[in-house]
Design an enzyme around this catalytic site. Sequence first.
Site, PDB file in Angstrom:
ATOM      1  N   ARG A 231     -28.431  -1.172 -20.637  1.00 37.51           N
ATOM      2  CA  ARG A 231     -29.406  -2.520 -20.263  1.00 37.51           C
ATOM      3  C   ARG A 231     -30.850  -2.000 -19.874  1.00 37.51           C
ATOM      4  NH1 ARG A 231     -25.789  -4.857 -22.521  1.00 37.51           N
ATOM      5  NH2 ARG A 231     -24.606  -6.327 -21.908  1.00 37.51           N
TER       6      ARG A 231
ATOM      7  N   GLU B 211     -53.954 -15.543  -1.639  1.00 37.33           N
ATOM      8  CA  GLU B 211     -54.145 -15.880  -3.042  1.00 37.33           C
ATOM      9  C   GLU B 211     -54.672 -17.460  -3.226  1.00 37.33           C
ATOM     10  OE1 GLU B 211     -53.863 -14.338  -5.338  1.00 37.33           O
ATOM     11  OE2 GLU B 211     -53.073 -12.437  -4.723  1.00 37.33           O
TER      12      GLU B 211
ATOM     13  N   GLU C  61     -61.032  -8.107 -11.141  1.00 41.58           N
ATOM     14  CA  GLU C  61     -59.721  -8.344 -11.787  1.00 41.58           C
ATOM     15  C   GLU C  61     -59.790  -9.079 -12.943  1.00 41.58           C
ATOM     16  OE1 GLU C  61     -56.695  -9.214  -9.096  1.00 41.58           O
ATOM     17  OE2 GLU C  61     -57.115  -7.677  -7.642  1.00 41.58           O
TER      18      GLU C  61
END
Length: 205
Positions: free
Chosen positions: A47, A108, A158
């Site tokens: 996996r 944020e 960013e």
Amino acid sequence: MTETFKPGPDAVEIIEREECFRGFYRLDRFHLRHQQFSGEMGPVLSRELFIRHDAVCVLPYDAVTDSVVLIEQFRVGAMHKAANPWLVELVAGLIDKNEEPDEVALREAEEEAGLTLTSLWPITRYFPSPGGSDEFVHLFLGRCDSAGVGGIHGLEEEGEDIRVQVWPLEDALQAVKDGKINNAASIIALQWLALNRAEVRGLWG
């Protein structure tokens, strides 16, 4: 109540773990086996696991005007699977080391939407895609004053280019129904708010 599986300490055996890729995110391959519902150990499985920071998503809500603040930005993951890869979303960010989820929500909201949240209401925590990723999402409702909110936000360093808009809650719920809002965190938060609107407005309105 319906019972669910209760694994013991030896329910999963990791035989080998390989690091396949390491960048901003990481991809590991596990060779493992796990206990089956019969009680026996199953066969060895391979996996691949996408490893990333846990995330925080917050839906800013003005209970006085019954409106929400949503953001719009380009998403590379939607580029080849949606007619429009600029998605309408919640304020969101990744949890850095030594940060609490509520701290990320407040940070944020300021960075992505220019918002100061005065209260947070935990909605839920969930795995968005546990079949191949270990990401864990903390989902909040944030109390805000939406007066004068809007414009283009985000951190220039960013490369963020985020449009912020105030939506009447009914319009946002219709966008969910119409499939115009098509990402999990936004759908979950907006539907939760639809179910709990009276209680939230009673406390925050």
